[in-house]
Write an enzyme that holds these catalytic residues in place. Structure first.
Site, PDB file in Angstrom:
ATOM      1  N   TYR A 142      -2.667   0.441  10.416  1.00 20.98           N
ATOM      2  CA  TYR A 142      -2.556  -0.061   9.037  1.00 20.98           C
ATOM      3  C   TYR A 142      -1.214   0.353   8.434  1.00 20.98           C
ATOM      4  O   TYR A 142      -0.525  -0.455   7.804  1.00 20.98           O
ATOM      5  CB  TYR A 142      -3.730   0.475   8.215  1.00 20.98           C
ATOM      6  CG  TYR A 142      -3.750   0.001   6.784  1.00 20.98           C
ATOM      7  CD1 TYR A 142      -3.818  -1.353   6.480  1.00 20.98           C
ATOM      8  CD2 TYR A 142      -3.709   0.920   5.730  1.00 20.98           C
ATOM      9  CE1 TYR A 142      -3.839  -1.792   5.159  1.00 20.98           C
ATOM     10  CE2 TYR A 142      -3.738   0.493   4.411  1.00 20.98           C
ATOM     11  CZ  TYR A 142      -3.797  -0.856   4.130  1.00 20.98           C
ATOM     12  OH  TYR A 142      -3.824  -1.291   2.824  1.00 20.98           O
ATOM     13  N   SER A 188       0.847  -1.187   0.000  1.00 22.48           N
ATOM     14  CA  SER A 188       0.000   0.000   0.000  1.00 22.48           C
ATOM     15  C   SER A 188       0.879   1.233   0.000  1.00 22.48           C
ATOM     16  O   SER A 188       2.023   1.194   0.477  1.00 22.48           O
ATOM     17  CB  SER A 188      -0.882   0.014   1.260  1.00 22.48           C
ATOM     18  OG  SER A 188      -1.582   1.236   1.367  1.00 22.48           O
TER      19      SER A 188
HETATM   20  C1  8X3 Z   1      -5.022   1.693   0.715  1.00 23.86           C
HETATM   21  C2  8X3 Z   1      -4.455   3.060   0.654  1.00 23.86           C
HETATM   22  O1  8X3 Z   1      -4.584   5.435   1.604  1.00 23.86           O
HETATM   23  O2  8X3 Z   1      -6.369   3.903   2.221  1.00 23.86           O
HETATM   24  O3  8X3 Z   1      -4.070   0.741   0.983  1.00 23.86           O
HETATM   25  O4  8X3 Z   1      -4.185   3.665   3.159  1.00 23.86           O
HETATM   26  S1  8X3 Z   1      -4.924   4.034   1.963  1.00 23.86           S
END
Ligand code: 8X3
Length: 251
Positions: free
Chosen positions: A146, A133
């Site tokens: 995340y 990501s």
């Molecule tokens: C997805 C991109 O910007 O939502 O992996 O983290 S974000």
């Protein structure tokens, strides 16, 4: 035994994983469709003429079974299982959610890759693709858990590339920005459809899961000596994590 090249896709019951499984099957791969939900895995496998296996990437027994079923040789592994849970600030971190993100995105990727590496090494140019990501390189508010998991996953990719140097195995991270996939934001926001819709509000053409699958298909289709270390892919309307144009694009 199949004479077609083989691929394993994790988290393939929906979203980017499913799109990768569909696309690789279209490109002639014999695809192992894997995810936790056996019924969904079966549906996708039936749709593409692939092989279904229910695999929770955090369960060592499931991963061992996957390696046993795949056998001696594997051409492509797409580590897609993972995703985001919550938007909690660090000061209010939901540690259960963070733990799950680390277990799926980081440890799950390591576990599956480790188990399938001998088979990948036996292929002409075994290729490992990790769906990372843009969150793996730039932090943002509410992204703590995340981002930390995706930074860690990126570190695994970059470490493994160094450790595999001298072998024919390729390893790539596809790092998407804003993707309006079936379930990414809905899962992250605990099923709140209104909040999930707001993530993409006003944005002309966020990436689709098929766009990401197209990138994966290209990376694995390149001549065997070509390794794309990392591909950062965003919609035109997103110039950076914090720079999203929420109105029609202009000339
Ligand atoms: C997805 C991109 O910007 O939502 O992996 O983290 S974000």
């Amino acid at each position: 035994m199949s004479t077609r090249p083989t691929a394993v896709v994790t988290g393939a019951s929906g979203g980017i994983g499913r799109a990768c499984a569909v696309r690789l099957a279209q490109d002639g791969y014999d695809v192992w469709v894997t995810a936790r939900r056996a019924d969904r895995v079966r549906e996708v496998a039936d749709e593409i003429g692939g092989r279904a296996l229910a695999v929770d990437v955090t369960d060592p027994q499931d991963v061992a079974r996957l390696a046993a079923e795949v056998g001696d040789r594997l051409d492509v592994l797409v580590n897609n299982a993972g995703g985001a849970l919550g938007m909690d600030p660090v000061a209010e971190a939901d540690l259960d959610g963070w733990r799950t993100m680390f277990e799926t995105n980081v440890l799950g990727t390591v576990s599956v890759t480790k188990a399938l590496l001998p088979a990948l090494r036996a292929a002409d140019h075994g290729t490992i693709v990790v769906i990372g990501s843009t969150a793996g390189g730039v932090a943002y508010e509410g992204g703590g858990g995340y981002c930390a998991a995706k930074y860690a996953e990126r570190a695994v990719v970059d470490t493994l590339r160094l450790e595999l140097n001298g072998t024919r195995v390729r390893i790539s991270e596809i790092a998407p920005g804003m993707v309006n996939s079936e379930s990414f934001s809905l899962t992250r926001l605990h099923g709140d459809e209104e909040a999930a819709a707001k993530v993409y509000a006003g944005v002309e053409d966020p990436l689709t899961q098929e766009d990401v699958a197209e990138c994966v298909a290209w990376v694995v289709s390149l001549p065997g000596h070509v390794n794309i270390d990392r591909m950062v892919v965003r919609p035109v309307a997103q110039a950076a994590a914090h720079k999203v144009h929420r109105a029609p694009l202009t000339d």
